[in-house]
Design a protein around this motif. Structure first.
Motif, PDB file in Angstrom:
ATOM      1  N   THR A 208       0.848  -1.193   0.000  1.00 13.14           N
ATOM      2  CA  THR A 208       0.000   0.000   0.000  1.00 13.14           C
ATOM      3  C   THR A 208       0.882   1.241   0.000  1.00 13.14           C
ATOM      4  O   THR A 208       2.119   1.148   0.031  1.00 13.14           O
ATOM      5  CB  THR A 208      -0.926   0.003   1.229  1.00 13.14           C
ATOM      6  OG1 THR A 208      -1.892   1.039   1.110  1.00 13.14           O
ATOM      7  CG2 THR A 208      -0.139   0.188   2.525  1.00 13.14           C
ATOM      8  N   ASP A 209       0.256   2.400  -0.027  1.00 15.21           N
ATOM      9  CA  ASP A 209       0.986   3.673   0.044  1.00 15.21           C
ATOM     10  C   ASP A 209       0.940   4.206   1.470  1.00 15.21           C
ATOM     11  O   ASP A 209      -0.127   4.236   2.089  1.00 15.21           O
ATOM     12  CB  ASP A 209       0.372   4.710  -0.892  1.00 15.21           C
ATOM     13  CG  ASP A 209       0.504   4.330  -2.356  1.00 15.21           C
ATOM     14  OD1 ASP A 209       1.406   3.531  -2.680  1.00 15.21           O
ATOM     15  OD2 ASP A 209      -0.301   4.821  -3.176  1.00 15.21           O
ATOM     16  N   VAL A 210       2.099   4.622   1.982  1.00  9.05           N
ATOM     17  CA  VAL A 210       2.167   5.285   3.286  1.00  9.05           C
ATOM     18  C   VAL A 210       2.275   6.784   3.027  1.00  9.05           C
ATOM     19  O   VAL A 210       3.209   7.228   2.359  1.00  9.05           O
ATOM     20  CB  VAL A 210       3.373   4.794   4.111  1.00  9.05           C
ATOM     21  CG1 VAL A 210       3.468   5.549   5.435  1.00  9.05           C
ATOM     22  CG2 VAL A 210       3.270   3.295   4.362  1.00  9.05           C
ATOM     23  N   CYS A 213       3.624  12.000   6.886  1.00  8.16           N
ATOM     24  CA  CYS A 213       3.115  11.943   8.261  1.00  8.16           C
ATOM     25  C   CYS A 213       3.726  13.028   9.140  1.00  8.16           C
ATOM     26  O   CYS A 213       4.896  12.928   9.546  1.00  8.16           O
ATOM     27  CB  CYS A 213       3.408  10.575   8.870  1.00  8.16           C
ATOM     28  SG  CYS A 213       2.547   9.209   8.066  1.00  8.16           S
ATOM     29  N   GLY A 227       6.254  10.273   2.879  1.00  7.26           N
ATOM     30  CA  GLY A 227       5.579   9.022   2.593  1.00  7.26           C
ATOM     31  C   GLY A 227       6.338   8.187   1.576  1.00  7.26           C
ATOM     32  O   GLY A 227       7.266   8.667   0.920  1.00  7.26           O
ATOM     33  N   PHE A 233       2.538  -2.665   4.446  1.00  5.91           N
ATOM     34  CA  PHE A 233       1.749  -1.895   5.407  1.00  5.91           C
ATOM     35  C   PHE A 233       2.465  -1.772   6.746  1.00  5.91           C
ATOM     36  O   PHE A 233       2.378  -0.728   7.412  1.00  5.91           O
ATOM     37  CB  PHE A 233       0.386  -2.564   5.614  1.00  5.91           C
ATOM     38  CG  PHE A 233      -0.437  -1.934   6.698  1.00  5.91           C
ATOM     39  CD1 PHE A 233      -1.222  -0.837   6.429  1.00  5.91           C
ATOM     40  CD2 PHE A 233      -0.406  -2.434   8.000  1.00  5.91           C
ATOM     41  CE1 PHE A 233      -1.973  -0.239   7.435  1.00  5.91           C
ATOM     42  CE2 PHE A 233      -1.147  -1.842   9.004  1.00  5.91           C
ATOM     43  CZ  PHE A 233      -1.932  -0.740   8.719  1.00  5.91           C
ATOM     44  N   SER A 236       4.390   1.304   8.155  1.00  4.87           N
ATOM     45  CA  SER A 236       3.725   2.550   8.563  1.00  4.87           C
ATOM     46  C   SER A 236       4.015   2.885  10.026  1.00  4.87           C
ATOM     47  O   SER A 236       3.707   3.994  10.479  1.00  4.87           O
ATOM     48  CB  SER A 236       2.206   2.437   8.361  1.00  4.87           C
ATOM     49  OG  SER A 236       1.656   1.426   9.182  1.00  4.87           O
ATOM     50  N   CYS A 246       0.975   7.674  12.209  1.00  5.25           N
ATOM     51  CA  CYS A 246       1.218   7.430  10.788  1.00  5.25           C
ATOM     52  C   CYS A 246       0.486   6.171  10.330  1.00  5.25           C
ATOM     53  O   CYS A 246      -0.040   6.120   9.215  1.00  5.25           O
ATOM     54  CB  CYS A 246       2.724   7.305  10.527  1.00  5.25           C
ATOM     55  SG  CYS A 246       3.156   7.405   8.770  1.00  5.25           S
ATOM     56  N   THR A 247       0.448   5.155  11.182  1.00 10.12           N
ATOM     57  CA  THR A 247      -0.348   3.968  10.863  1.00 10.12           C
ATOM     58  C   THR A 247      -1.815   4.353  10.742  1.00 10.12           C
ATOM     59  O   THR A 247      -2.545   3.861   9.873  1.00 10.12           O
ATOM     60  CB  THR A 247      -0.178   2.899  11.953  1.00 10.12           C
ATOM     61  OG1 THR A 247       1.208   2.600  12.105  1.00 10.12           O
ATOM     62  CG2 THR A 247      -0.923   1.628  11.591  1.00 10.12           C
ATOM     63  N   THR A 250      -2.338   5.923   7.424  1.00 13.16           N
ATOM     64  CA  THR A 250      -2.273   4.906   6.372  1.00 13.16           C
ATOM     65  C   THR A 250      -3.581   4.128   6.288  1.00 13.16           C
ATOM     66  O   THR A 250      -4.077   3.829   5.194  1.00 13.16           O
ATOM     67  CB  THR A 250      -1.100   3.945   6.631  1.00 13.16           C
ATOM     68  OG1 THR A 250       0.121   4.698   6.757  1.00 13.16           O
ATOM     69  CG2 THR A 250      -0.944   2.948   5.499  1.00 13.16           C
ATOM     70  N   GLU A 253      -6.162   6.284   4.549  1.00 14.28           N
ATOM     71  CA  GLU A 253      -5.935   6.297   3.107  1.00 14.28           C
ATOM     72  C   GLU A 253      -6.379   4.985   2.469  1.00 14.28           C
ATOM     73  O   GLU A 253      -6.935   4.965   1.374  1.00 14.28           O
ATOM     74  CB  GLU A 253      -4.447   6.532   2.815  1.00 14.28           C
ATOM     75  CG  GLU A 253      -3.939   7.909   3.164  1.00 14.28           C
ATOM     76  CD  GLU A 253      -4.409   8.969   2.177  1.00 14.28           C
ATOM     77  OE1 GLU A 253      -4.579   8.638   0.991  1.00 14.28           O
ATOM     78  OE2 GLU A 253      -4.622  10.119   2.599  1.00 14.28           O
TER      79      GLU A 253
END
Length: 580
Positions: A208-210, A213, A227, A233, A236, A246-247, A250, A253
């Motif tokens: 996935t994209d992080v 943050c 990011g 994942f 994150s 930040c998690t 994520t 998102e």
């Protein structure tokens, strides 16, 4: 048994150890002075120089003195069961007030234990306020949350288990130098009416994209951690100094669901919580022997705690296909078992277990800055405690093997089913068939959607933008007029207020028009709002269609899915399942 679980006869009701402090209005745990106590500090006693005020509403007669007991003024303990009742002076012969049942009183103190694992450990036992507050560690949510859960709304809590090897006996597990990635992540969604909940596991190896943050540093300054695109994942958290906020970003998102709060636990949480309740019962459908996790169990039912419980939730090579997805299923089985143990009378009626659980739960937690006190955890625990475990569904984000890899090590979203799962959570739709909820929804649909539909050419409607992207009202107008034949429609501009969901308001004599437009737009019965008509630009009565934040484009149905897509794995917390 007394509040510490030892030192007295078994004829004392555990709930009778709670007494009302008239000075504070709070109930407190009363412990006998002769009983050996635990290491948990008691409430602070006043210094010798501090006067103890007399009880409210009572006046001492002149010349009359009374010996005061040092410390807070609290009523004496209630009598033992079976002992003759001593009527109050001047009230002989009066019928004593009926006491609440033992089970009900205990549940009043322990409602949070029926909630969700760590929440239960912290929210259920909130008596030693200051001491338990000192146990809790918190970090900033950095603006990534909704600002904290609210009692009158659905609740979304992000539960994160890290692979950080801190703590006694944990250094030998895997990577002893881990920065603490998001090894186990569950988005817990609890419905607005508290009738059901969904625990959505997010695979750590999901690509996935992080996002970028903003992160609060130890000195209080803010730093934006850049990011990264198309990464696991689990990075994150921990990677490049990322914190749980930040998690949280994520997850927002990824799913479109913005969590209210987060909780983080390490390896010690599993060990201490299972030991606090005297172990949990799990079932394995075959002999398990995993040298990597140190788990060795024979086929059948076992009660596990401490190191063995940690080995159980860490194992993956011994179950299923030997990967992270197989381990997720095992962890869901374990959490269900732990919840059943927390809810059992064996736990609820044992003061010693409740105290141990409070200690273990608060020490195991790192929470966000919106949830940084035992009082807030208690409030959350009581909300979650309203849930029946049979309506808590465990499921996993639908994924497929990463098609870009020859050696399969990561997974990607299953685009055919994952969006529907996310939409169900966003729209507060249960994965479990809750009868009362289904009846309400069926009644609303029957009353508003069923019946004759007016021709599209007779539908008159004003379209307002109430939170959709700019230009949505005009886009919808063009679509209705050019493709659906709703010529008597017009753009009314922006709505006076923003709405989360699209609505259609209509007068009783416009019900046929409303049903036609609902069919065209894909509106649910709950989106239809019987009310009043408005006057359009031609001086004729018209309905009002307000496009909310859920509007995704002209022609895109707005009806939330009513059930989980076929093939999505799910289980409920009240059922025992065996690992295979």
């Amino acid at each position: 048994m007394d509040a510490q679980g030892r030192g007295r006869a078994d004829d004392i009701d555990p709930a009778d150890q709670w007494v009302l402090n008239p000075d504070t209005g709070e109930y407190e745990l009363r412990l006998g002075a002769s009983t050996p106590q635990s290491g948990v500090p008691a409430p602070r006693r006043p210094r010798p120089s501090e006067a103890v005020p007399p009880a409210r509403g009572r006046r001492e007669s002149p010349g009359r003195s009374r010996t005061e007991t040092p410390g807070r003024a609290v009523p004496p303990p209630r009598r033992r069961r079976g002992a003759p009742e001593e009527p109050l002076p001047g009230r002989r012969g009066r019928r004593p007030a009926k006491r609440a049942s033992k089970s009900r009183k205990i549940l009043l103190w322990t409602g949070g234990t029926m909630a969700f694992v760590l929440v239960a450990g912290a929210g259920a036992a909130y008596f030693y306020i200051e001491h338990l507050n000192d146990n809790i560690a918190s970090v900033s949510d950095d603006g990534a949350s909704t600002g904290g859960f609210q009692k009158d709304k659905a609740i979304n809590i992000l539960l994160i288990g890290t692979d950080k090897r801190t703590g006694k006996g944990n250094g030998s597990y895997g990577d002893a130098g881990s920065v603490g990635h998001a090894d186990t992540t569950i988005l817990l969604h609890v419905s607005k009416d508290r009738s059901n909940a969904t625990a959505l596991s997010i695979p750590r190896d999901l690509i996935t994209d992080v996002p970028d943050c903003p992160t609060t540093q130890e000195d209080g300054t803010q730093k934006i951690i850049p990011g990264t695109r198309q990464v696991r994942f689990n990075t994150s958290l921990g990677q490049d100094g990322r914190t749980p906020s930040c998690t949280m970003r994520t997850v927002t998102e990824l799913t479109g669901v913005k969590p209210d709060n987060f909780m983080v636990a390490d390896f010690n949480a599993v060990k201490t919580l299972t030991s606090a309740v005297g172990g949990v019962e799990v079932c394995v459908g075959k002999d398990l022997d995993d040298p990597d996790s140190h788990l060795k169990l024979s086929k059948g039912t076992h009660t596990i705690e401490g190191e063995q419980a940690l080995a159980f939730v860490r194992t993956r090579h011994a179950v299923g296909f030997g990967g992270d997805l197989s381990r997720i299923g095992l962890q869901q089985q374990f959490l269900s078992a732990l919840m059943r143990k927390l809810k059992s009378n064996d736990t609820l009626t044992s003061p010693s277990k409740m105290l141990d659980l409070a200690e273990a739960g608060t020490k195991a937690l790192t929470v966000d800055s919106q949830l940084d006190s035992i009082g807030k955890l208690k409030d959350l625990g009581l909300e979650l405690g309203k849930l029946n475990t049979k309506n808590l569904t465990f499921t996993t984000v639908p994924v497929i093997d990463n098609p870009t890899e020859k050696v399969k090590a990561t997974v990607v979203l299953n685009e055919s089913t994952a969006p529907q799962v996310f939409d169900m959570i966003k729209n507060d739709v249960s994965f479990t068939a809750v009868k009362e909820q289904k009846k309400k929804e069926a009644a609303a649909v029957a009353a508003r959607l069923k019946g004759t539909k007016a021709p599209a050419s007779e539908v008159r409607v004003r379209i307002l933008n109430g939170g959709a992207v700019a230009g949505s009202a005009q886009e919808t107008l063009s679509w209705l007029q050019n493709e659906e034949g709703v010529a008597k429609s017009e753009n009314g501009g922006n709505a006076p207020a923003s709405l989360a969901k699209t609505t259609l308001e209509y007068a009783p004599d416009q019900a046929g028009q409303a049903r036609r437009l609902a069919a065209l737009m894909g509106l649910s019965g709950s989106a239809m709002k019987p009310g009043e008509s408005v006057t359009n630009s031609q001086g004729l009565p018209a309905m009002t269609l307000t496009l909310g934040k859920d509007f995704e484009g002209a022609g895109v149905p707005l009806t939330a899915p009513s059930k989980a897509p076929e093939g999505v794995q799910k289980s409920t917390a009240d059922k025992v399942e065996c690992a295979k």
